[in-house]
Scaffold this motif. Structure first.
Motif, PDB file in Angstrom:
ATOM      1  N   UNK A  80      49.041  44.374  14.285  1.00 58.22           N
ATOM      2  CA  UNK A  80      49.600  43.116  14.767  1.00 58.22           C
ATOM      3  C   UNK A  80      50.242  43.257  16.139  1.00 58.22           C
ATOM      4  N   UNK A  81      50.966  44.355  16.358  1.00 60.79           N
ATOM      5  CA  UNK A  81      51.579  44.605  17.670  1.00 60.79           C
ATOM      6  C   UNK A  81      50.491  44.806  18.718  1.00 60.79           C
ATOM      7  N   UNK A  89      43.575  37.635  14.279  1.00 60.10           N
ATOM      8  CA  UNK A  89      44.408  37.667  13.075  1.00 60.10           C
ATOM      9  C   UNK A  89      44.263  39.008  12.366  1.00 60.10           C
ATOM     10  N   UNK A  90      45.348  39.499  11.799  1.00 58.21           N
ATOM     11  CA  UNK A  90      45.347  40.683  10.941  1.00 58.21           C
ATOM     12  C   UNK A  90      45.494  40.201   9.508  1.00 58.21           C
ATOM     13  N   UNK A 113      57.088  38.006  15.130  1.00 58.31           N
ATOM     14  CA  UNK A 113      56.196  36.854  14.951  1.00 58.31           C
ATOM     15  C   UNK A 113      54.729  37.256  15.087  1.00 58.31           C
ATOM     16  N   UNK A 114      54.368  38.293  14.321  1.00 53.50           N
ATOM     17  CA  UNK A 114      53.017  38.830  14.359  1.00 53.50           C
ATOM     18  C   UNK A 114      52.077  37.962  13.529  1.00 53.50           C
ATOM     19  N   UNK A 115      50.863  37.791  14.019  1.00 55.90           N
ATOM     20  CA  UNK A 115      49.862  36.967  13.334  1.00 55.90           C
ATOM     21  C   UNK A 115      49.185  37.781  12.229  1.00 55.90           C
ATOM     22  N   UNK A 191      52.388  35.263   7.337  1.00 59.27           N
ATOM     23  CA  UNK A 191      52.403  34.489   6.094  1.00 59.27           C
ATOM     24  C   UNK A 191      52.004  35.423   4.964  1.00 59.27           C
ATOM     25  N   UNK A 192      52.649  35.280   3.809  1.00 55.51           N
ATOM     26  CA  UNK A 192      52.365  36.141   2.663  1.00 55.51           C
ATOM     27  C   UNK A 192      51.827  35.323   1.498  1.00 55.51           C
ATOM     28  N   UNK A 193      50.754  35.828   0.887  1.00 52.53           N
ATOM     29  CA  UNK A 193      50.196  35.248  -0.327  1.00 52.53           C
ATOM     30  C   UNK A 193      50.340  36.270  -1.446  1.00 52.53           C
TER      31      UNK A 193
END
Length: 198
Positions: A80-81, A89-90, A113-115, A191-193
């Motif tokens: 992400x960095x 997107x990762x 604020x990593x995607x 975002x986490x699922x």
């Protein structure tokens, strides 16, 4: 002579039926954004995911090689960095037990604020160790089995994520998973699922 291109169309994202490895992998393949990076520490549930994504949009697949657990979330942070500001997107496919080894990575994802879309495969146990017991013919007693159980109390990854600044939601069926995956790929930041695979 020009190279021959073979078009492979991914299977549509299944929105019915049980949550199973093949269905989850097919959803990933159907919904995956182009040029995304997948970090795979899916352990027992995630075995064989990559073969179902051959028809997906072009992507990079990085798998935790085994021998130790807990490296998936930090690998996702590193990716992400590295990709910050590129629009790529990762997607971190992460077993629940090994996620707990490096759960603070969620705070870093929120802070930077990593995607990243984190998909926590929640089976509420160290399933890989149960497979290892079976593989060597061991018959562990109650104490050993209790140590491999992630219940009592159940972990709540959505609350853990929210406590570290990462929005999240739980999916208990394929339709919910597809909706959450698609929405997460369109948003900025992490975002986490929590996918209930039990």
């Amino acid at each position: 002579m020009a190279p021959v291109e073979i078009a492979i169309t991914p299977t549509p994202a299944p929105d019915t039926g049980a949550i199973a490895p093949e269905a989850v992998a097919s959803s990933l393949a159907a919904l995956l954004p182009a040029d995304s990076v997948i970090i795979d520490e899916g352990i027992s549930f995630g075995r064989g995911f990559s073969r179902f994504t051959h028809g997906a949009a072009p992507h990079t697949w990085m798998q935790v090689p085994g021998g130790a657990i807990g490296g998936g979330l930090p690998m996702a942070i590193g990716a992400g960095v590295a990709l910050a500001g590129t629009g790529r997107r990762v997607i971190a496919i992460q077993a629940d037990g090994s996620a707990m080894y490096s759960i603070a990575a969620l705070w870093t994802a929120a802070r930077r604020q990593l995607d990243i879309t984190f998909v926590i495969l929640a089976n509420r146990k160290y399933a890989i160790l149960l497979h290892e017991y079976a593989g060597v013919g061991a018959n562990p007693g109650r104490t050993a089995m209790d140590m491999l159980d992630l219940g009592n109390p159940d972990l709540d990854f959505v609350k853990l994520a929210e406590g570290m600044g990462v929005a999240g939601a739980q999916a208990a069926d394929m339709k919910a998973l597809n909706t959450l995956l698609a929405a997460s790929f369109e948003r900025k930041g992490p975002f986490l699922i929590e996918l209930l695979t039990i």
